[in-house]
Design a protein around this motif. Structure first.
Motif, PDB file in Angstrom:
ATOM      1  N   VAL A 207       0.865  -1.180   0.000  1.00  0.00           N
ATOM      2  CA  VAL A 207       0.000   0.000   0.000  1.00  0.00           C
ATOM      3  C   VAL A 207       0.902   1.230   0.000  1.00  0.00           C
ATOM      4  O   VAL A 207       1.838   1.322   0.804  1.00  0.00           O
ATOM      5  CB  VAL A 207      -0.922   0.015   1.228  1.00  0.00           C
ATOM      6  CG1 VAL A 207      -1.682   1.330   1.328  1.00  0.00           C
ATOM      7  CG2 VAL A 207      -1.894  -1.160   1.188  1.00  0.00           C
ATOM      8  N   ALA A 208       0.654   2.154  -0.922  1.00  0.00           N
ATOM      9  CA  ALA A 208       1.417   3.408  -0.986  1.00  0.00           C
ATOM     10  C   ALA A 208       0.440   4.569  -1.102  1.00  0.00           C
ATOM     11  O   ALA A 208      -0.448   4.555  -1.944  1.00  0.00           O
ATOM     12  CB  ALA A 208       2.371   3.395  -2.178  1.00  0.00           C
ATOM     13  N   GLY A 209       0.581   5.530  -0.223  1.00  0.00           N
ATOM     14  CA  GLY A 209      -0.330   6.668  -0.222  1.00  0.00           C
ATOM     15  C   GLY A 209      -1.768   6.266   0.054  1.00  0.00           C
ATOM     16  O   GLY A 209      -2.704   6.932  -0.395  1.00  0.00           O
ATOM     17  N   PHE A 272       1.971  -5.713   3.193  1.00  0.00           N
ATOM     18  CA  PHE A 272       1.026  -6.531   3.956  1.00  0.00           C
ATOM     19  C   PHE A 272       1.174  -8.002   3.577  1.00  0.00           C
ATOM     20  O   PHE A 272       1.656  -8.348   2.491  1.00  0.00           O
ATOM     21  CB  PHE A 272      -0.420  -6.066   3.748  1.00  0.00           C
ATOM     22  CG  PHE A 272      -0.895  -6.110   2.318  1.00  0.00           C
ATOM     23  CD1 PHE A 272      -1.367  -7.293   1.757  1.00  0.00           C
ATOM     24  CD2 PHE A 272      -0.879  -4.965   1.533  1.00  0.00           C
ATOM     25  CE1 PHE A 272      -1.814  -7.328   0.445  1.00  0.00           C
ATOM     26  CE2 PHE A 272      -1.312  -4.995   0.213  1.00  0.00           C
ATOM     27  CZ  PHE A 272      -1.783  -6.183  -0.331  1.00  0.00           C
ATOM     28  N   HIS A 273       0.753  -8.839   4.512  1.00  0.00           N
ATOM     29  CA  HIS A 273       0.752 -10.290   4.329  1.00  0.00           C
ATOM     30  C   HIS A 273      -0.542 -10.816   4.936  1.00  0.00           C
ATOM     31  O   HIS A 273      -0.708 -10.810   6.158  1.00  0.00           O
ATOM     32  CB  HIS A 273       1.969 -10.919   5.010  1.00  0.00           C
ATOM     33  CG  HIS A 273       1.967 -12.422   5.015  1.00  0.00           C
ATOM     34  ND1 HIS A 273       2.220 -13.166   3.888  1.00  0.00           N
ATOM     35  CD2 HIS A 273       1.738 -13.313   6.019  1.00  0.00           C
ATOM     36  CE1 HIS A 273       2.161 -14.460   4.190  1.00  0.00           C
ATOM     37  NE2 HIS A 273       1.864 -14.570   5.472  1.00  0.00           N
ATOM     38  N   ARG A 292       3.204  -5.860   7.402  1.00  0.00           N
ATOM     39  CA  ARG A 292       4.643  -5.975   7.209  1.00  0.00           C
ATOM     40  C   ARG A 292       4.877  -6.913   6.029  1.00  0.00           C
ATOM     41  O   ARG A 292       3.970  -7.621   5.595  1.00  0.00           O
ATOM     42  CB  ARG A 292       5.332  -6.499   8.470  1.00  0.00           C
ATOM     43  CG  ARG A 292       4.677  -7.720   9.128  1.00  0.00           C
ATOM     44  CD  ARG A 292       5.035  -9.025   8.492  1.00  0.00           C
ATOM     45  NE  ARG A 292       4.435 -10.165   9.175  1.00  0.00           N
ATOM     46  CZ  ARG A 292       4.463 -11.402   8.700  1.00  0.00           C
ATOM     47  NH1 ARG A 292       5.001 -11.650   7.514  1.00  0.00           N
ATOM     48  NH2 ARG A 292       3.901 -12.390   9.366  1.00  0.00           N
ATOM     49  N   PRO A 293       6.102  -6.958   5.481  1.00  0.00           N
ATOM     50  CA  PRO A 293       6.355  -7.850   4.350  1.00  0.00           C
ATOM     51  C   PRO A 293       6.221  -9.313   4.751  1.00  0.00           C
ATOM     52  O   PRO A 293       6.422  -9.678   5.912  1.00  0.00           O
ATOM     53  CB  PRO A 293       7.811  -7.524   3.963  1.00  0.00           C
ATOM     54  CG  PRO A 293       8.128  -6.224   4.619  1.00  0.00           C
ATOM     55  CD  PRO A 293       7.268  -6.143   5.838  1.00  0.00           C
ATOM     56  N   GLY A 294       5.873 -10.155   3.781  1.00  0.00           N
ATOM     57  CA  GLY A 294       5.792 -11.587   4.022  1.00  0.00           C
ATOM     58  C   GLY A 294       7.128 -12.162   4.449  1.00  0.00           C
ATOM     59  O   GLY A 294       8.191 -11.659   4.074  1.00  0.00           O
ATOM     60  N   ASP A 309      10.754  -5.730  -4.687  1.00  0.00           N
ATOM     61  CA  ASP A 309      10.823  -6.299  -3.346  1.00  0.00           C
ATOM     62  C   ASP A 309       9.859  -5.509  -2.456  1.00  0.00           C
ATOM     63  O   ASP A 309      10.075  -4.311  -2.221  1.00  0.00           O
ATOM     64  CB  ASP A 309      12.253  -6.192  -2.815  1.00  0.00           C
ATOM     65  CG  ASP A 309      12.423  -6.716  -1.409  1.00  0.00           C
ATOM     66  OD1 ASP A 309      11.440  -6.743  -0.639  1.00  0.00           O
ATOM     67  OD2 ASP A 309      13.548  -7.085  -1.042  1.00  0.00           O
ATOM     68  N   PRO A 310       8.783  -6.130  -1.951  1.00  0.00           N
ATOM     69  CA  PRO A 310       7.825  -5.375  -1.124  1.00  0.00           C
ATOM     70  C   PRO A 310       8.445  -4.770   0.128  1.00  0.00           C
ATOM     71  O   PRO A 310       7.981  -3.724   0.598  1.00  0.00           O
ATOM     72  CB  PRO A 310       6.762  -6.421  -0.765  1.00  0.00           C
ATOM     73  CG  PRO A 310       6.889  -7.476  -1.812  1.00  0.00           C
ATOM     74  CD  PRO A 310       8.339  -7.520  -2.173  1.00  0.00           C
TER      75      PRO A 310
END
Length: 410
Positions: A207-209, A272-273, A292-294, A309-310
């Motif tokens: 998610v950005a902005g 997100f995960h 948070r990243p997976g 890379d998330p």
């Protein structure tokens, strides 16, 4: 550019922050965890490695992290906090709140860390979840078992990495577990829920902005919580674009993100995960979601699929840096589609002496290979579902070929 404090509860190798923030002309301060480095066979740095300041804590406990984080923030005039590990999402938010810094505050991230609140908000939005309760006592748990039967799942209300998750299949397992769980008296920190049959899938993204700009579903081919006893290959595969589940998973995840959004909140840039059950009767049931990243090698699967890379992009988004390759999505266009299918093969740690190690696989479709052991070293037992002995990320034109390659390699 601004000065950054990174709270880093990871090994060092998978998180090259200096590369991620190349061209950044502010200070970059890293507060790191000695135990995570050593567990993954890394040598603890004796220099700053190019960071303005690199400090390694022997005990990465919440109160120590926050106290030292406040001290470093004052010393280096920090203006941004980056905290990508699930155990530090709240710590990062507490630091921002106390320092008056931009980014999410504790109230913004709590719905992603408190599984009971998460399920309450999801259910209020019409999202199916498993029946559950917060049993204060053993009798509360017995009453739930009488109403819902077995199997049942016990977990930590704020757990992560499958640590502490127990699937109790009958009263013979249930009663001894109650004795251990409530030996110290009533509790507020455990969650008990009905078992949901079916395959566990996950949706990961960015998610950005405040807008979802990257997302894709994958499916575990193994039992996530069996990390301590599973010594076979654990394979995870991305879903095809034309799989009927793909759009359903993406749509449900967007509904979950909306349900957990705090009105006027500041959680607008994050990876997100989400974990979702697909039941035998074709229902989608939310298990849980994290901001948070997976874990394991999910980020590297995304790098194979999208060249993104998330973890890196979530950190860049928090700092207002460009997101190459996502410009259309950020501007309101559609989500990018994967260029290949990908998957990961994990072998869990089990305690023993490593006498010799296999050579890295030479296959051209192997994107990355990791071995977290050294000849002559003692391997500890797995401490969580991401605590692997070896891992492979592979790619293929389609999911079936990706699975065939990974199973052959396993």
């Amino acid at each position: 550019m601004s000065n950054i404090l990174i709270v880093h509860r990871f090994p060092m190798e998978p998180f090259p922050y200096l590369d991620w923030f190349a061209g950044h002309d502010g200070d970059i301060v890293l507060l790191a965890d000695r135990e995570r480095m050593e567990r993954f066979g890394e040598r603890v740095p004796t220099t700053d490695l190019g960071y303005t300041h690199l400090e390694v804590l022997d005990r990465f406990e919440d109160d120590l992290v926050i106290r030292r984080g406040l001290e470093l923030a004052a010393k280096f005039d920090v203006e941004h906090i980056v905290a990508l590990h699930e155990a530090d999402v709240v710590n990062g938010a507490v630091l921002r709140e106390r320092l008056g810094l931009p980014g999410p505050l504790p109230a913004d991230v709590l719905p992603y860390r408190d599984k009971a609140l998460m399920k309450q908000l999801a259910a209020r939005a019409g999202i199916e979840i498993a029946p559950h309760t917060l049993p204060r006592t053993a009798d509360d748990a017995r009453a739930f078992a009488a109403a819902h039967g077995h199997p049942l799942v016990f977990k930590d209300r704020a757990g992560l990495n499958s640590i502490g998750v127990r699937v109790l299949r009958d009263p013979a397992e249930f009663e001894p577990h109650l004795g251990r769980t409530y030996a110290g008296g009533p509790r507020e920190d455990v969650l008990l829920e009905a078992f949901v049959p079916g395959r566990m899938s996950h949706v990961d993204g960015l998610v950005a902005g405040g807008r979802t700009v990257l997302a894709w579903p994958s499916q575990y081919q193994y039992d996530l919580s069996a990390y301590a006893s599973d010594h076979g290959p654990r394979i995870d595969l991305t879903m095809e674009p034309d799989d009927p589940l793909t759009d359903r998973m993406l749509t449900l995840t967007d509904r979950v993100l909306a349900a957990l959004r705090t009105p006027g909140g500041r959680l607008r840039d994050f990876a997100f995960h989400a974990e979702i059950f697909h039941t035998p009767d074709d229902r989608l049931v939310l298990c849980e979601i994290a901001c948070r990243p997976g874990g394991a090698k999910i980020r590297e699967m995304f790098t194979a699929m999208f060249g993104i890379d998330p973890g890196e992009y979530s950190a860049r988004a928090q700092l207002g840096l460009p997101l190459p390759g996502l410009e259309d999505a950020v501007a309101g266009g559609g989500l990018p589609r994967p260029r290949v299918m990908s998957g990961q093969l994990l072998m869990m740690k089990r305690q023993g002496l490593a006498r010799r190690l296999p050579e890295p696989p030479p296959d051209p479709w192997v994107e990355r290979f990791w071995m977290y052991a050294r000849p002559g070293g003692i391997v500890p037992p797995a401490a969580g579902s991401s605590d692997v002995l070896t891992a492979v990320v592979a790619s293929a034109p389609d999911r079936a070929e990706c699975e065939r390659r990974l199973r052959e390699l396993a």
